[in-house]
Design a protein around this motif. Structure first.
Motif, short mmCIF file in Angstrom:
data_model
loop_
_atom_site.label_atom_id
_atom_site.label_comp_id
_atom_site.label_asym_id
_atom_site.label_seq_id
_atom_site.Cartn_x
_atom_site.Cartn_y
_atom_site.Cartn_z
N ALA A 1 -2.51 3.35 11.95
CA ALA A 1 -2.15 2.43 10.85
C ALA A 1 -2.71 1.05 11.16
N PHE A 2 -3.47 0.53 10.20
CA PHE A 2 -4.07 -0.80 10.34
C PHE A 2 -3.15 -1.82 9.67
N GLN A 3 -2.52 -2.67 10.48
CA GLN A 3 -1.57 -3.62 9.92
C GLN A 3 -1.72 -5.04 10.46
N SER A 4 -2.62 -5.24 11.38
CA SER A 4 -2.70 -6.56 12.02
C SER A 4 -3.58 -7.55 11.28
N LYS A 5 -4.54 -7.07 10.54
CA LYS A 5 -5.52 -7.96 9.90
C LYS A 5 -5.51 -7.74 8.40
N LYS A 6 -5.42 -8.87 7.66
CA LYS A 6 -5.31 -8.79 6.21
C LYS A 6 -6.21 -9.83 5.56
N ALA A 7 -6.71 -9.47 4.40
CA ALA A 7 -7.34 -10.43 3.49
C ALA A 7 -6.44 -10.49 2.26
N TYR A 8 -6.56 -11.58 1.50
CA TYR A 8 -5.64 -11.79 0.38
C TYR A 8 -6.43 -11.98 -0.91
N MET A 9 -6.02 -11.22 -1.93
CA MET A 9 -6.67 -11.30 -3.24
C MET A 9 -5.70 -11.93 -4.23
N THR A 10 -6.11 -13.03 -4.85
CA THR A 10 -5.25 -13.72 -5.81
C THR A 10 -6.01 -13.98 -7.10
N GLY A 11 -5.26 -14.32 -8.13
CA GLY A 11 -5.88 -14.74 -9.38
C GLY A 11 -6.00 -13.61 -10.39
N ALA A 12 -7.09 -13.66 -11.16
CA ALA A 12 -7.26 -12.81 -12.35
C ALA A 12 -7.83 -11.44 -12.00
N VAL A 13 -7.08 -10.68 -11.19
CA VAL A 13 -7.41 -9.29 -10.91
C VAL A 13 -6.20 -8.45 -11.30
N ASN A 14 -6.41 -7.17 -11.47
CA ASN A 14 -5.32 -6.32 -11.96
C ASN A 14 -4.22 -6.11 -10.94
N THR A 15 -4.58 -6.07 -9.65
CA THR A 15 -3.57 -5.86 -8.61
C THR A 15 -3.77 -6.87 -7.49
N PRO A 16 -3.32 -8.11 -7.69
CA PRO A 16 -3.45 -9.10 -6.61
C PRO A 16 -2.52 -8.74 -5.45
N GLY A 17 -2.86 -9.25 -4.28
CA GLY A 17 -2.02 -8.99 -3.12
C GLY A 17 -2.85 -8.89 -1.86
N GLN A 18 -2.23 -8.48 -0.78
CA GLN A 18 -2.92 -8.37 0.50
C GLN A 18 -3.66 -7.04 0.61
N GLN A 19 -4.76 -7.08 1.33
CA GLN A 19 -5.53 -5.88 1.60
C GLN A 19 -5.79 -5.81 3.10
N PHE A 20 -5.42 -4.69 3.70
CA PHE A 20 -5.58 -4.54 5.15
C PHE A 20 -7.03 -4.27 5.50
N ILE A 21 -7.46 -4.91 6.56
CA ILE A 21 -8.81 -4.69 7.07
C ILE A 21 -8.75 -3.58 8.11
N SER A 22 -9.61 -2.59 7.99
CA SER A 22 -9.57 -1.42 8.85
C SER A 22 -10.89 -1.26 9.60
N ASN A 23 -11.09 -0.06 10.14
CA ASN A 23 -12.34 0.22 10.84
C ASN A 23 -13.49 0.46 9.87
N VAL A 24 -13.18 0.51 8.59
CA VAL A 24 -14.22 0.60 7.55
C VAL A 24 -14.47 -0.81 7.03
N PRO A 25 -15.69 -1.31 7.12
CA PRO A 25 -15.97 -2.68 6.70
C PRO A 25 -15.52 -2.93 5.26
N LEU A 26 -14.86 -4.06 5.05
CA LEU A 26 -14.37 -4.43 3.72
C LEU A 26 -15.18 -5.60 3.20
N THR A 27 -15.91 -5.39 2.11
CA THR A 27 -16.71 -6.46 1.51
C THR A 27 -15.97 -7.06 0.32
N LEU A 28 -16.48 -8.17 -0.17
CA LEU A 28 -15.90 -8.80 -1.35
C LEU A 28 -15.87 -7.84 -2.53
#
Length: 374
Positions: free
Chosen positions: A166-193
């Motif tokens: 379970a990946f829970q230590s690292k997070k990016a945060y999405m805010t504003g005019a998106v359908n599901t704002p909130g935190q997104q966990f960063i995992s061993n799979v690279p997460l791009t914008l």
């Protein structure tokens, strides 16, 4: 915005009124008629603006640069070299082959995360035989190597496998005019914008996708999802890191103000595809054929030149072919499109139009959709 916009209007309107002394305004007073506006020198005001003619020979200088598809070798390199470093809060799944007593089975009622080894706040886990093991800030390969070395004192040739349950230590945060704002966990799979936008359910209809902000370590960068998603400019994509904040603003500020001798003066909202000068004039029903001076279609824009207050662009649409030039001129948020009155219109008529524009500008900036009754 309110202060600068008021200043911009108050500086430019005397130029429109004092047409006989300003090249390109084409406003005149009937013979024998006097007006106080003509008695005020506009020399100082003219020095505070840049005046440009939108002609066939000059329009290319004012066109928005065409966005083309681009690759992003820097991003490709970052993704290729990407590694995940374990942090506090992650849950590790550790298996020692042929030693079931050291492996906590998941079972049918427990997930791998529930049966795994929790990384404590101090960055350590506890494991039988070897006690506490420092794991924070290390990759799974490094942890595997450390544990193999420690367990070899108790087990002959231990075969250790380490993975993150379970990946829970690292997070990016999405805010504003998106359908599901909130935190997104960063995992061993690279997460791009772009990945983060998709995981957030995409953009809502009112999103300003040209001015998305990425804040990292207190530094803000503005990126264009329009260029990325519509034009294929991959240089607008980023590999996200822990603590990044992505904000997609609403398009509330994507507005232009159309005033003067048009059939339906109003505030217009720029849609996702942008808006040209010709589109803006079309959206207000065109210029008033009776009262408007077709040679005096102006776009007033706050200048990026600190020594100037405004950049003013003039389009002569007395020849309808000039509307083609207007399609090549892209409007920017908070531009003011102003169409001057024809010479036969009385000066008090012009002043009567301008004063409500000035006093009502605060209301326009606060989102009033239409100002009527000029």
């Amino acid at each position: 915005m309110k202060t600068s916009s008021k200043t911009l209007i108050s500086l430019f309107m005397p130029i429109l009124l004092a047409g006989c002394s300003v090249p390109g305004s084409y406003l005149t007073v009937q013979e024998g008629e006097k007006d106080p506006a003509l008695e005020t020198s506009s020399t100082d005001i003219i020095s505070k603006i840049n005046l440009y003619q939108l002609t066939a020979s000059e329009i290319d200088n004012f066109k928005t640069p065409e966005v083309i598809a681009k690759v992003n070798p820097q991003l490709d390199k970052e993704i290729t070299e990407y590694e995940y470093f374990v942090g506090s809060g992650d849950i590790l799944n550790i298996t020692v082959w042929d030693h079931p007593e050291l492996t906590i089975p998941a079972g049918s009622y427990r997930s791998a995360s529930e049966s795994g080894n929790w990384v404590h706040a101090d960055g350590r886990i506890f494991y039988p035989y070897i006690g506490f093991v420092e794991v924070a800030g290390k990759t799974t390969s490094q942890i595997r190597s450390d544990m193999t070395s420690k367990l070899s004192k108790f087990i002959e040739s231990p075969q250790v496998d380490v993975s993150v349950a379970a990946f829970q230590s690292k997070k990016a945060y999405m805010t504003g005019a998106v359908n599901t704002p909130g935190q997104q966990f960063i995992s061993n799979v690279p997460l791009t914008l772009l990945d983060a936008i998709n995981q957030a359910g995409g953009l809502v209809g009112e999103a300003d996708w040209r001015n998305v902000s990425l804040t990292r370590n207190g530094t803000e960068e503005i990126l264009s999802l329009f260029n990325l998603m519509q034009k294929g400019d991959l240089t607008q994509n980023r590999l996200l890191q822990a603590g990044d904040i992505i904000h997609v603003p609403r398009d509330d500020n994507q507005k232009v103000f159309v005033m003067g001798e048009v059939n339906d003066p109003k505030l217009l909202k720029i849609d996702r595809s942008g808006m040209s000068l010709t589109e803006a004039l079309s959206n207000v029903g065109g210029i008033n054929q009776v009262a408007a001076d077709a040679t005096g279609v102006f776009v007033i824009r706050t200048s990026l030149d600190n020594s100037k207050v405004a950049d003013v662009y003039q389009l002569d649409v007395s020849n309808s072919i000039a509307f083609i030039l207007g399609t090549e001129f892209e409007l920017q948020p908070k531009d003011i499109v102003y169409v001057t009155a024809a010479p036969i219109v009385q000066w008090n008529r012009i002043i009567g139009q301008i004063l409500p524009s000035i006093t009502g500008f605060d209301e326009l900036s606060q989102g009033v959709d239409t100002i009527r009754g000029w």
